[in-house]
Design a protein around this motif. Structure first.
Motif, PDB file in Angstrom:
ATOM      1  N   PHE A  20       0.858  -1.178   0.000  1.00  9.55           N
ATOM      2  CA  PHE A  20       0.000   0.000   0.000  1.00  9.55           C
ATOM      3  C   PHE A  20       0.898   1.233   0.000  1.00  9.55           C
ATOM      4  CE2 PHE A  20      -2.582   3.292   1.979  1.00  9.55           C
ATOM      5  CZ  PHE A  20      -3.782   3.143   1.309  1.00  9.55           C
ATOM      6  N   VAL A  21       0.671   2.109  -0.957  1.00 10.70           N
ATOM      7  CA  VAL A  21       1.551   3.264  -1.163  1.00 10.70           C
ATOM      8  C   VAL A  21       0.793   4.557  -0.928  1.00 10.70           C
ATOM      9  CG1 VAL A  21       3.018   4.479  -2.822  1.00 10.70           C
ATOM     10  CG2 VAL A  21       2.903   1.984  -2.862  1.00 10.70           C
ATOM     11  N   VAL A  22       1.389   5.446  -0.174  1.00 10.67           N
ATOM     12  CA  VAL A  22       0.862   6.793   0.001  1.00 10.67           C
ATOM     13  C   VAL A  22       1.855   7.759  -0.627  1.00 10.67           C
ATOM     14  CG1 VAL A  22       0.144   8.563   1.649  1.00 10.67           C
ATOM     15  CG2 VAL A  22      -0.300   6.148   2.134  1.00 10.67           C
ATOM     16  N   GLY A  23       1.360   8.701  -1.379  1.00  9.43           N
ATOM     17  CA  GLY A  23       2.289   9.601  -2.034  1.00  9.43           C
ATOM     18  C   GLY A  23       1.637  10.869  -2.526  1.00  9.43           C
ATOM     19  N   LEU A  24       2.405  11.625  -3.311  1.00 11.08           N
ATOM     20  CA  LEU A  24       1.993  12.917  -3.831  1.00 11.08           C
ATOM     21  C   LEU A  24       1.997  12.887  -5.349  1.00 11.08           C
ATOM     22  CD1 LEU A  24       4.236  15.172  -1.547  1.00 11.08           C
ATOM     23  CD2 LEU A  24       1.913  14.347  -1.088  1.00 11.08           C
ATOM     24  N   LEU A  25       1.023  13.553  -5.916  1.00 14.18           N
ATOM     25  CA  LEU A  25       0.997  13.721  -7.360  1.00 14.18           C
ATOM     26  C   LEU A  25       1.752  14.989  -7.734  1.00 14.18           C
ATOM     27  CD1 LEU A  25      -2.666  12.710  -8.274  1.00 14.18           C
ATOM     28  CD2 LEU A  25      -0.563  11.490  -8.861  1.00 14.18           C
ATOM     29  N   GLU A  26       2.612  14.889  -8.710  1.00 15.35           N
ATOM     30  CA  GLU A  26       3.374  16.038  -9.179  1.00 15.35           C
ATOM     31  C   GLU A  26       2.438  17.034  -9.877  1.00 15.35           C
ATOM     32  OE1 GLU A  26       6.311  14.188 -11.614  1.00 15.35           O
ATOM     33  OE2 GLU A  26       7.319  13.251  -9.914  1.00 15.35           O
ATOM     34  N   PRO A  27       2.823  18.329  -9.936  1.00 18.04           N
ATOM     35  CA  PRO A  27       4.175  18.827  -9.627  1.00 18.04           C
ATOM     36  C   PRO A  27       4.403  19.051  -8.133  1.00 18.04           C
ATOM     37  CG  PRO A  27       2.802  20.611 -10.394  1.00 18.04           C
ATOM     38  CD  PRO A  27       1.963  19.378 -10.510  1.00 18.04           C
ATOM     39  N   VAL A  28       5.584  18.672  -7.700  1.00 22.21           N
ATOM     40  CA  VAL A  28       6.063  19.024  -6.363  1.00 22.21           C
ATOM     41  C   VAL A  28       7.486  19.541  -6.522  1.00 22.21           C
ATOM     42  CG1 VAL A  28       4.608  17.380  -5.128  1.00 22.21           C
ATOM     43  CG2 VAL A  28       6.871  16.675  -5.913  1.00 22.21           C
ATOM     44  N   THR A  29       7.907  20.401  -5.637  1.00 23.17           N
ATOM     45  CA  THR A  29       9.259  20.943  -5.725  1.00 23.17           C
ATOM     46  C   THR A  29      10.268  19.865  -5.325  1.00 23.17           C
ATOM     47  OG1 THR A  29       9.284  21.734  -3.443  1.00 23.17           O
ATOM     48  CG2 THR A  29       8.387  23.231  -5.117  1.00 23.17           C
ATOM     49  N   PRO A  30      11.523  20.009  -5.753  1.00 26.19           N
ATOM     50  CA  PRO A  30      12.537  19.017  -5.367  1.00 26.19           C
ATOM     51  C   PRO A  30      12.666  18.838  -3.870  1.00 26.19           C
ATOM     52  CG  PRO A  30      13.357  20.369  -7.169  1.00 26.19           C
ATOM     53  CD  PRO A  30      12.055  20.980  -6.729  1.00 26.19           C
ATOM     54  N   ARG A  31      12.575  19.929  -3.098  1.00 29.92           N
ATOM     55  CA  ARG A  31      12.738  19.765  -1.658  1.00 29.92           C
ATOM     56  C   ARG A  31      11.532  19.058  -1.038  1.00 29.92           C
ATOM     57  NH1 ARG A  31      11.877  24.884   2.235  1.00 29.92           N
ATOM     58  NH2 ARG A  31       9.843  25.623   1.510  1.00 29.92           N
ATOM     59  N   VAL A  32      10.339  19.261  -1.587  1.00 31.75           N
ATOM     60  CA  VAL A  32       9.172  18.525  -1.102  1.00 31.75           C
ATOM     61  C   VAL A  32       9.314  17.039  -1.441  1.00 31.75           C
ATOM     62  CG1 VAL A  32       6.691  18.163  -1.417  1.00 31.75           C
ATOM     63  CG2 VAL A  32       7.590  20.479  -1.127  1.00 31.75           C
ATOM     64  N   ALA A  33       9.780  16.753  -2.653  1.00 30.04           N
ATOM     65  CA  ALA A  33       9.975  15.354  -3.046  1.00 30.04           C
ATOM     66  C   ALA A  33      10.977  14.673  -2.123  1.00 30.04           C
ATOM     67  CB  ALA A  33      10.440  15.278  -4.498  1.00 30.04           C
ATOM     68  N   ALA A  34      12.047  15.380  -1.765  1.00 34.14           N
ATOM     69  CA  ALA A  34      13.066  14.796  -0.896  1.00 34.14           C
ATOM     70  C   ALA A  34      12.518  14.556   0.507  1.00 34.14           C
ATOM     71  CB  ALA A  34      14.294  15.709  -0.843  1.00 34.14           C
ATOM     72  N   ARG A  35      11.789  15.527   1.051  1.00 36.91           N
ATOM     73  CA  ARG A  35      11.224  15.358   2.389  1.00 36.91           C
ATOM     74  C   ARG A  35      10.156  14.272   2.385  1.00 36.91           C
ATOM     75  NH1 ARG A  35      11.792  19.964   5.731  1.00 36.91           N
ATOM     76  NH2 ARG A  35      10.260  19.069   7.165  1.00 36.91           N
TER      77      ARG A  35
END
Length: 207
Positions: A20-35
């Motif tokens: 089961f995966v929880v995540g974000l749909l882009e666009p996200v900034t590089p720092r948000v993706a890293a965090r």
């Protein structure tokens, strides 16, 4: 009101039993993706093939109970994941500039990470509760039953406090499940969009 959050349900290919995966749909900034990655959150440009999409409505991202409900509902319905589209931010800013919103998302991620061993290693089990308006899913792991209850009815639903007495509530202020329910006309109720994780006693014969 910040823009709408959108929900997409992810179906992962190529695995015997997809996590089961929880995540974000882009666009996200590089720092948000890293965090996000540090919290175990994935990211994707679009919902992948086979995924369902559903509007989460005009809500605030800092409403962690709503994010928790959407995640738990997807899990209770045996979806393979849930991805959130973040509201837009002014130029030069992102969700990390809004601590309350990021903390709400982080709280949901931490809860899912804590229950990850049950999701990934547990065996599907029959849910020991059947309550109209409440969706349930259960797993057995290391001799214990784990149950997820999600109120999808739109209103409070009464639960039998006595039937819950042998269980321990996870991720709640009080370990006794009944103490986390709200008084209602029918006794004790799981509120609308309420989520309750239960851990059973150690039993023999369970995987």
């Amino acid at each position: 009101m910040r823009p709408a959050l959108f929900l997409a349900l992810l179906l992962l290919p190529g695995a015997a039993r997809a996590a089961f995966v929880v995540g974000l749909l882009e666009p996200v900034t590089p720092r948000v993706a890293a965090r996000a990655a540090s919290l175990g959150l994935a990211s994707a440009a679009v919902a992948p093939r086979g995924a369902d999409g559903e509007s989460a409505g005009e809500i605030r991202v800092d409403d962690w109970t709503r994010l928790r409900f959407l995640t738990a509902r997807a899990l209770a319905r045996s979806r393979e994941g849930v991805f959130f589209r973040l509201p837009g931010s002014p130029a030069g800013r992102d969700i990390l500039d809004y601590p309350e919103e990021w903390q709400a998302l982080s709280r949901v991620a931490r809860e899912l990470r804590a229950v990850r061993p049950v999701l990934d290693e547990g065996a599907p089990a029959a849910a020991p509760f059947s309550v109209p308006g409440v969706e349930a899913r259960a797993w057995s792991r290391s001799g214990r039953l784990y149950v997820l209850l999600v109120n999808v009815s739109g209103g409070p639903v009464p639960l039998d406090g006595a039937a819950l007495s042998s269980w321990r509530a996870l991720f709640e202020a009080r370990s006794a499940p009944a103490e986390n329910l709200l008084p209602c006309a029918a006794g004790l109720c799981l509120p609308a969009e309420g989520v309750l994780w239960l851990e059973g006693r150690l039993l023999s014969g369970l995987p």
